[in-house]
Enzyme design. Structure first.
Site, PDB file in Angstrom:
ATOM      1  N   GLU A 190      -2.330   4.944  12.888  1.00 32.50           N
ATOM      2  CA  GLU A 190      -1.321   4.780  13.948  1.00 32.50           C
ATOM      3  C   GLU A 190      -1.639   5.676  15.166  1.00 32.50           C
ATOM      4  OE1 GLU A 190       3.078   3.930  13.195  1.00 32.50           O
ATOM      5  OE2 GLU A 190       3.069   6.093  13.588  1.00 32.50           O
ATOM      6  N   THR A 227       5.002  11.278  18.571  1.00 27.09           N
ATOM      7  CA  THR A 227       4.170  12.009  17.603  1.00 27.09           C
ATOM      8  C   THR A 227       2.696  11.599  17.729  1.00 27.09           C
ATOM      9  OG1 THR A 227       4.752  10.353  15.934  1.00 27.09           O
ATOM     10  CG2 THR A 227       6.050  12.374  15.955  1.00 27.09           C
ATOM     11  N   ASP A 259      13.847  -0.440  10.892  1.00 27.23           N
ATOM     12  CA  ASP A 259      14.091   0.169   9.589  1.00 27.23           C
ATOM     13  C   ASP A 259      15.583   0.469   9.484  1.00 27.23           C
ATOM     14  OD1 ASP A 259      14.348   1.860   7.354  1.00 27.23           O
ATOM     15  OD2 ASP A 259      12.280   2.561   7.578  1.00 27.23           O
ATOM     16  N   ASP A 305       4.949  -3.649   3.324  1.00 23.63           N
ATOM     17  CA  ASP A 305       6.218  -3.166   2.750  1.00 23.63           C
ATOM     18  C   ASP A 305       7.379  -3.533   3.675  1.00 23.63           C
ATOM     19  OD1 ASP A 305       5.196  -1.479   4.684  1.00 23.63           O
ATOM     20  OD2 ASP A 305       5.911   0.372   3.751  1.00 23.63           O
ATOM     21  N   ASP A 333       2.007  -4.485   8.222  1.00 24.01           N
ATOM     22  CA  ASP A 333       2.273  -3.754   6.981  1.00 24.01           C
ATOM     23  C   ASP A 333       2.847  -4.731   5.955  1.00 24.01           C
ATOM     24  OD1 ASP A 333       1.537  -1.256   7.896  1.00 24.01           O
ATOM     25  OD2 ASP A 333       3.441  -0.303   7.371  1.00 24.01           O
ATOM     26  N   HIS A 359       7.479   1.405  18.359  1.00 26.26           N
ATOM     27  CA  HIS A 359       7.932   2.000  17.101  1.00 26.26           C
ATOM     28  C   HIS A 359       9.446   2.212  17.186  1.00 26.26           C
ATOM     29  CE1 HIS A 359       8.449   4.718  13.769  1.00 26.26           C
ATOM     30  NE2 HIS A 359       7.176   4.615  13.444  1.00 26.26           N
ATOM     31  N   PHE A 407      -2.370  -6.127   3.820  1.00 29.95           N
ATOM     32  CA  PHE A 407      -3.073  -5.438   2.744  1.00 29.95           C
ATOM     33  C   PHE A 407      -2.107  -5.125   1.614  1.00 29.95           C
ATOM     34  CE2 PHE A 407      -7.250  -4.351   4.565  1.00 29.95           C
ATOM     35  CZ  PHE A 407      -7.045  -4.847   5.841  1.00 29.95           C
TER      36      PHE A 407
HETATM   37  C1  LIG Z   1       5.733   0.250   9.902  1.00 29.38           C
HETATM   38  C2  LIG Z   1       4.618   1.063  10.384  1.00 29.38           C
HETATM   39  O1  LIG Z   1       4.393   1.176  11.563  1.00 29.38           O
HETATM   40  N1  LIG Z   1       3.854   1.633   9.440  1.00 29.38           N
HETATM   41  C3  LIG Z   1       2.777   2.557   9.721  1.00 29.38           C
HETATM   42  C4  LIG Z   1       3.159   3.944   9.195  1.00 29.38           C
HETATM   43  O2  LIG Z   1       3.501   4.192   7.860  1.00 29.38           O
HETATM   44  P1  LIG Z   1       4.133   3.567   6.532  1.00 29.38           P
HETATM   45  O3  LIG Z   1       4.916   4.601   5.857  1.00 29.38           O
HETATM   46  O4  LIG Z   1       4.826   2.321   6.794  1.00 29.38           O
HETATM   47  O5  LIG Z   1       2.758   3.316   5.672  1.00 29.38           O
HETATM   48  P2  LIG Z   1       2.601   2.416   4.357  1.00 29.38           P
HETATM   49  O6  LIG Z   1       2.892   3.182   3.151  1.00 29.38           O
HETATM   50  O7  LIG Z   1       3.331   1.156   4.535  1.00 29.38           O
HETATM   51  O8  LIG Z   1       1.020   2.117   4.411  1.00 29.38           O
HETATM   52  C5  LIG Z   1       0.476   1.258   5.356  1.00 29.38           C
HETATM   53  C6  LIG Z   1      -0.011  -0.047   4.706  1.00 29.38           C
HETATM   54  O9  LIG Z   1      -1.211   0.180   3.993  1.00 29.38           O
HETATM   55  C7  LIG Z   1      -1.244  -0.657   2.834  1.00 29.38           C
HETATM   56  N2  LIG Z   1      -1.255   0.173   1.609  1.00 29.38           N
HETATM   57  C8  LIG Z   1      -0.972   1.493   1.649  1.00 29.38           C
HETATM   58  C9  LIG Z   1      -1.047   2.263   0.490  1.00 29.38           C
HETATM   59  C10 LIG Z   1      -1.387   1.659  -0.735  1.00 29.38           C
HETATM   60  O10 LIG Z   1      -1.458   2.277  -1.790  1.00 29.38           O
HETATM   61  N3  LIG Z   1      -1.653   0.335  -0.741  1.00 29.38           N
HETATM   62  C11 LIG Z   1      -1.584  -0.427   0.403  1.00 29.38           C
HETATM   63  O11 LIG Z   1      -1.813  -1.636   0.347  1.00 29.38           O
HETATM   64  C12 LIG Z   1       0.008  -1.535   2.898  1.00 29.38           C
HETATM   65  O12 LIG Z   1      -0.307  -2.728   3.568  1.00 29.38           O
HETATM   66  C13 LIG Z   1       0.941  -0.690   3.711  1.00 29.38           C
HETATM   67  O13 LIG Z   1       1.979  -1.445   4.307  1.00 29.38           O
HETATM   68  O14 LIG Z   1       2.045   4.829   9.406  1.00 29.38           O
HETATM   69  C14 LIG Z   1       0.873   4.453   8.709  1.00 29.38           C
HETATM   70  C15 LIG Z   1      -0.145   5.542   8.934  1.00 29.38           C
HETATM   71  O15 LIG Z   1       0.384   6.764   8.479  1.00 29.38           O
HETATM   72  C16 LIG Z   1       0.390   3.111   9.192  1.00 29.38           C
HETATM   73  O16 LIG Z   1      -0.023   3.205  10.532  1.00 29.38           O
HETATM   74  C17 LIG Z   1       1.489   2.111   9.046  1.00 29.38           C
HETATM   75  O17 LIG Z   1       1.060   0.874   9.590  1.00 29.38           O
HETATM   76 MN   LIG Z   2       4.777   0.457   5.876  1.00 30.10          MN
END
Ligand SMILES: CC(=O)N[C@H]1[C@@H](OP(=O)(O)OP(=O)(O)OC[C@H]2O[C@@H](n3ccc(=O)[nH]c3=O)[C@H](O)[C@@H]2O)O[C@H](CO)[C@H](O)[C@@H]1O
Ligand SMILES: [Mn+2]
Length: 348
Positions: free
Chosen positions: A297, A239, A320, A207, A205, A227, A115
């Site tokens: 998650e 968590t 990470d 990013d 994900d 994780h 996404f």
């Molecule tokens: C590496 C990992 O395990 N990541 C998890 C973690 O946080 P993360 O901090 O990695 O979350 P994140 O900011 O990467 O968001 C999850 C995903 O949603 C999509 N996105 C999000 C925001 C936006 O404005 N646009 C968009 O496209 C994008 O694909 C992103 O990778 O926890 C999240 C829930 O809190 C999700 O379960 C993530 O899968």
């Molecule tokens: Mn992420």
């Protein structure tokens, strides 16, 4: 007639009959012998033509199966757990042989869902470029890019048998809602097209980038990834959602592992079941005015506690480098976080 004359004549007639019979018998046997011989020749010709029509008869070619033999008394890893208590392999470097697995999984198509909504489209280029170098190399791949900005999806040169499919979807104001609604969107598209188009789904994900081999060794009916922040911890440190009101609730004395939201998958029917269940649980939470501590998650963790994955990926598959010191047991970093400024990239 004189009786002696009669005897002489009948003896002559008998002799003649015997001679005639012998001649006829000889002729008949010659004839049948020739017919049988001819038939055999024909059969031989037919069978040899059927067996090898290109050149003279060959020994049939059997593919060679060349790889180092597994050694029962020399386990490949003794420093980490390689099998869950429910007999699911945990995938670490050294535990698998791609030569065997690539042959077993040939002719399959893998769907990767990712996404890129709002500002997250900036991550797509590196994600796709590195996927082409490391993700399921040599296999057919459909990249399903869910986005609210189809025009912003970069054009990347792709290997043969691989394609990018852009799926336009809505966005949400809060980043948490974007993250959580991935479950709903994956389940919708699983029914609409993934079931017909691919054998397995890998849900990731955006990013992140690939930095080493990620291949068919991960594929199983249902898989989750450890994780990186919790692989060595005990249940108390996980968590999980701890409020009983939430559908994602896990009591403190339950739990196997803490799975990451950013890397799970399986066969299309299994991923469909998982994403429908998580989406429904999140809708129930919303109706009850509660949101699980780590959103999708938390719900993924609750689902995988009750539906044990058939493979578990080690933190090699999600790391990470900014947050964690790489321990020696981590021989490879296959898929790693790309640094992002949370305040800058989220909720805008
Ligand atoms: C590496 C990992 O395990 N990541 C998890 C973690 O946080 P993360 O901090 O990695 O979350 P994140 O900011 O990467 O968001 C999850 C995903 O949603 C999509 N996105 C999000 C925001 C936006 O404005 N646009 C968009 O496209 C994008 O694909 C992103 O990778 O926890 C999240 C829930 O809190 C999700 O379960 C993530 O899968
Ligand atoms: Mn992420």
């Amino acid at each position: 007639m004189d009786p002696r004359e009669f005897c002489r004549k009948s003896a002559k007639v008998s002799l003649c009959s015997i001679l005639l019979c012998a001649v006829l018998l000889g002729f008949y046997s010659q004839l049948t012998h020739r017919v049988v011989l001819r038939q055999m020749q024909l059969e031989k010709k037919e069978s040899s033509e059927g067996d090898c029509h290109l050149d003279t008869c060959r020994i049939p070619e059997v593919p060679r199966l060349l790889y180092p033999k597994a050694q029962l008394l020399k386990p490949t890893r003794v420093d980490v757990l390689v099998m869950t208590p429910w007999f699911a392999p945990i995938i670490w470097d050294g535990t698998f042989d791609s030569a065997i697995l690539d042959a077993q999984f040939r002719n399959i198509t893998i769907g990767l869902t990712v996404f890129a909504i709002k500002k997250y489209v900036v991550f797509l280029k590196l994600f796709l470029e590195t996927a082409e170098k490391h993700f399921m190399v040599g296999h057919k791949v459909n990249y399903y890019v869910f986005t609210d900005q189809p025009a912003a999806v970069p054009q990347i040169p792709l290997q043969e048998g691989r394609q990018v499919v852009v799926l336009e979807v809505r966005n949400y104001k809060r980043w948490q809602d974007i993250s959580m609604h991935r479950m709903e969107m994956i389940s919708n598209f699983s029914q609409r097209r993934f079931l017909r188009e691919v054998h397995y789904l890998v849900c990731l994900d955006v990013d992140m980038k690939f930095s080493d081999h990620v291949g068919v060794e991960i594929l199983a009916p249902l898989f989750g990834t450890l994780h990186p922040g919790f692989y060595a911890g005990d249940r108390q440190s996980f968590t999980y959602e701890r409020r009983p009101l939430s559908q994602a609730y896990i009591p403190r004395d339950e739990g196997d592992f803490y799975y990451a939201g950013g890397f799970f998958g399986g066969s299309v029917p299994e991923v469909y079941r998982l994403t429908v269940a998580c989406h429904q649980a999140m809708m129930a939470d919303q109706a009850n005015g509660i949101e699980a501590v780590w959103h999708d998650e938390s719900h993924l963790n609750r689902y995988l506690l009750h539906h044990k994955p058939s493979k578990v990926l080690s933190p090699e598959y999600l790391w990470d480098e900014q947050m964690l010191q790489r321990p020696p047991l981590l021989r490879k970093l296959r898929y790693v976080a790309v640094p992002k400024n949370h305040a800058e990239i989220r909720n805008r």
